[in-house]
Design a protein around this motif. Structure first.
Motif, PDB file in Angstrom:
ATOM      1  N   MET A 187       0.796  -1.227   0.000  1.00 55.31           N
ATOM      2  CA  MET A 187       0.000   0.000   0.000  1.00 55.31           C
ATOM      3  C   MET A 187       0.827   1.275   0.000  1.00 55.31           C
ATOM      4  N   TYR A 188       1.950   1.306   0.742  1.00 56.58           N
ATOM      5  CA  TYR A 188       2.604   2.586   1.008  1.00 56.58           C
ATOM      6  C   TYR A 188       4.051   2.684   0.560  1.00 56.58           C
ATOM      7  N   ASP A 189       4.668   1.565   0.149  1.00 57.55           N
ATOM      8  CA  ASP A 189       6.065   1.581  -0.263  1.00 57.55           C
ATOM      9  C   ASP A 189       6.170   1.991  -1.734  1.00 57.55           C
ATOM     10  N   GLY A 190       7.381   1.965  -2.259  1.00 60.60           N
ATOM     11  CA  GLY A 190       7.556   2.099  -3.699  1.00 60.60           C
ATOM     12  C   GLY A 190       8.061   3.431  -4.196  1.00 60.60           C
ATOM     13  N   TYR A 191       8.261   4.424  -3.299  1.00 62.56           N
ATOM     14  CA  TYR A 191       8.794   5.702  -3.755  1.00 62.56           C
ATOM     15  C   TYR A 191      10.311   5.613  -3.867  1.00 62.56           C
ATOM     16  N   HIS A 192      10.850   6.209  -4.937  1.00 59.99           N
ATOM     17  CA  HIS A 192      12.286   6.296  -5.143  1.00 59.99           C
ATOM     18  C   HIS A 192      12.593   7.725  -5.586  1.00 59.99           C
TER      19      HIS A 192
ATOM     20  N   LEU B 204       3.659   9.643  -9.582  1.00 61.49           N
ATOM     21  CA  LEU B 204       4.620   8.770 -10.243  1.00 61.49           C
ATOM     22  C   LEU B 204       5.927   8.818  -9.470  1.00 61.49           C
ATOM     23  N   THR B 205       6.716   7.762  -9.614  1.00 65.42           N
ATOM     24  CA  THR B 205       8.023   7.738  -8.985  1.00 65.42           C
ATOM     25  C   THR B 205       9.007   7.066  -9.920  1.00 65.42           C
ATOM     26  N   ILE B 206      10.283   7.111  -9.561  1.00 61.92           N
ATOM     27  CA  ILE B 206      11.327   6.502 -10.385  1.00 61.92           C
ATOM     28  C   ILE B 206      11.279   4.989 -10.223  1.00 61.92           C
ATOM     29  N   LYS B 207      11.197   4.281 -11.319  1.00 65.04           N
ATOM     30  CA  LYS B 207      11.229   2.822 -11.314  1.00 65.04           C
ATOM     31  C   LYS B 207      12.555   2.266 -11.825  1.00 65.04           C
TER      32      LYS B 207
ATOM     33  N   PRO C 247       3.746   4.365  -7.681  1.00 63.71           N
ATOM     34  CA  PRO C 247       4.557   3.807  -6.599  1.00 63.71           C
ATOM     35  C   PRO C 247       3.930   2.651  -5.846  1.00 63.71           C
ATOM     36  N   ASN C 248       2.622   2.699  -5.602  1.00 66.99           N
ATOM     37  CA  ASN C 248       2.020   1.690  -4.731  1.00 66.99           C
ATOM     38  C   ASN C 248       0.514   1.606  -4.960  1.00 66.99           C
ATOM     39  N   ALA C 249      -0.115   0.682  -4.229  1.00 62.98           N
ATOM     40  CA  ALA C 249      -1.544   0.421  -4.435  1.00 62.98           C
ATOM     41  C   ALA C 249      -2.408   1.609  -4.031  1.00 62.98           C
ATOM     42  N   GLU C 250      -2.025   2.328  -2.990  1.00 69.55           N
ATOM     43  CA  GLU C 250      -2.828   3.468  -2.551  1.00 69.55           C
ATOM     44  C   GLU C 250      -2.894   4.543  -3.628  1.00 69.55           C
ATOM     45  N   VAL C 251      -1.747   4.890  -4.193  1.00 70.69           N
ATOM     46  CA  VAL C 251      -1.712   5.916  -5.235  1.00 70.69           C
ATOM     47  C   VAL C 251      -2.393   5.422  -6.503  1.00 70.69           C
TER      48      VAL C 251
END
Length: 518
Positions: free
Chosen positions: A270-275, A356-359, A373-377
């Protein structure tokens, strides 16, 4: 059961967090590195990511408030640990700190901006007993810094939080934009000439500082927004989550009746995934994470609270976008220098706003790969984009029925009933709104299922092509191919001929091939 600790939900004052016994994830190692390694900095981060708390912490450091960083026991008996910076050789010499916080504005007009600048200058002039015959804000600001340095014997510190708040709320109004830009240019463009009187300068916002048109006069700012050394300055890293906050995950798991691993996995989804740099260190959204730990519910917190109407308004003026177009898109590294209010490209807006975030980074191409980044966004953005991809405004009864059908599918694995709901929903869209191409139906279906929280991917690559949609459900995986003005049989034949389903055979769940024709 562990006792629940106090989580700083919506609290941006470092002093309040420490003295009132709230959890503080120690960012002072990076703060110490920053304040001993340079002077003028700029940091861009999405809203609700801890920029204001960072500014408040810097103010406490430069005000010499060492007692807030040492170990102590609060009046309520809560033990606060010693923070890293208290173990260093930092001198704790108080400096005069001038702190502008533009996030507090509620009216976004030029008189309101003038009043906010005026009240800040008056407060600090009164604090140091400074009288002035000057009327212009820029001249008074210069005089304030020089006099504060003279009176205290210490160079001043200037902190500017959310500098671009007013600009974001006046985009599209050229006269208002120019008025805001002129005021900031006059006020903060003077800082470079005051180097002898300044110990430290720190400016935060969503958009890059050069986009205000004052970077030419304040070109000594070090932009640390995408530097590896400072990528974890805001937000919660996975290491911090699984060490400093591990007891809190264990408590949340107990409250949810789950294992630690199950709860941690859901928090990550839900909340991870930002770079925020090429190093790709995983960053969790702190606002959502602390809300979940505090309430005991892993839900949607950030999207509604951090989506300024100005951002949605900007997206509405840009070329049409869909989730299938932006998730995994390549972006030149020069794109982040594009003005925030450029209506030609939504990518800088979506990245800087946190959608959006860097992948990935491709050095040979000088480009980034951006994604959700994640499911919430993903879920929140799908909800916002839904009205644009269907052109239906307001409450939509057809969507509500379709959503109920999806949840029935999730609970009971009833594929035929779900397909009937798909047919009913699309039959309810007025004929003239349909672009009558396969991509239209693909986009609408993908956006809706994403908005419902589905575990879904689009255009997922296989050895011989890309499946339109892959829907992962608790009891099975559904590989879906869409056709327009064709047959469902041909859609199924394409799944077979290109082997779309084969890569999922080892998952353990049954794999079902679904052909849908419009």
């Amino acid at each position: 059961m562990y006792p629940q600790r106090k989580y700083p939900v919506g609290i941006q004052s470092f002093e309040n967090i420490r003295t009132d016994g709230y959890i503080y994830v120690d960012k002072t190692p990076l703060i110490y590195k920053m304040i001993t390694g340079g002077k003028p900095y700029f940091l861009s981060r999405p809203r609700r990511f801890g920029k204001s708390l960072l500014c408040s912490t810097l103010e406490a450091v430069f005000s010499g408030r060492r007692e807030l960083f040492e170990a102590f026991t609060t009046e309520d008996g809560i033990e606060q640990p010693q923070l890293f910076i208290a173990t260093t050789n930092w001198k704790w010499q108080p400096h005069p700190v001038i702190h502008f916080d533009f996030s507090k504005g509620h009216q976004y007009t030029l008189p309101a901006l003038d009043e906010m600048i005026e009240s800040t200058l008056l407060y600090y002039e009164g604090k140091w007993g400074i009288t002035t015959q000057f009327k212009g804000h820029n001249v008074r600001f210069i005089h304030l810094i020089e006099e504060a340095h003279r009176q205290t014997g210490q160079r001043a510190v200037v902190i500017v939080d959310e500098y671009d708040t007013f600009m974001l709320h006046c985009i599209g109004d050229e006269a208002l934009e120019e008025g805001v830009r002129e005021r900031f240019s006059n006020l903060f463009g003077t800082l470079k000439s005051l180097d002898d009187h300044l110990q430290f300068v720190f400016i935060t916002g969503i958009s890059k500082f050069s986009q205000m048109g004052i970077f030419s006069t304040l070109n000594n700012l070090k932009n640390i927004s995408m530097l590896t050394d400072y990528e974890t300055l805001c937000g919660i890293t996975e290491e911090e989550l699984t060490t400093q906050l591990k007891p809190d995950i264990e408590l949340l798991a107990q409250r949810r009746g789950e294992t630690y691993e199950e709860t941690f996995g859901e928090l990550k989804r839900m909340y991870d995934g930002y770079h925020f740099s090429r190093q790709m260190t995983d960053i969790y959204n702190p606002f959502s994470l602390f809300n979940a730990l505090d309430s005991g519910e892993i839900g949607d917190y950030w999207f509604d609270s951090a989506t300024p109407s100005a951002v949605i308004g900007m997206l509405a003026k840009m070329p049409p976008i869909s989730l299938t177009d932006i998730d995994g898109v390549s972006c030149a590294d020069t794109a982040f220098d594009v003005p925030f209010n450029s209506y030609d490209d939504p990518l800088p807006v979506l990245y800087q706003s946190g959608y959006l975030t860097i992948k990935d980074y491709r050095p040979s191409r000088h480009s980034y790969v951006l994604g959700l980044p994640n499911a919430e966004v993903r879920k929140g953005l799908a909800n916002s984009l839904y009205q644009y991809v269907t052109a239906i405004k307001g409450i939509d009864r057809g969507r509500a029925v379709f959503q109920d059908a999806y949840y029935d599918f999730l609970d009971y694995d009833d594929l035929p009933a779900f397909i009937e709901a798909v047919k009913t929903f699309f039959a309810g869209i007025p004929y003239h709104l349909s672009e009558k191409v396969e991509h239209y139906y693909h986009t609408v279906l993908y956006t809706l299922l994403t908005a419902f929280g589905a575990d879904i991917s689009a255009e997922e690559p296989t050895a011989k092509g890309r499946a339109d949609i892959v829907l992962k459900m608790p009891r099975g995986i559904y590989v879906i191919e869409l056709k327009y003005d064709d047959t469902a049989e041909n859609a199924l034949a394409q799944i077979d001929s290109r082997g779309y389903a084969e890569k999922y055979r080892l998952d353990g769940r049954p794999v079902t091939k679904v052909g849908i024709a419009f």
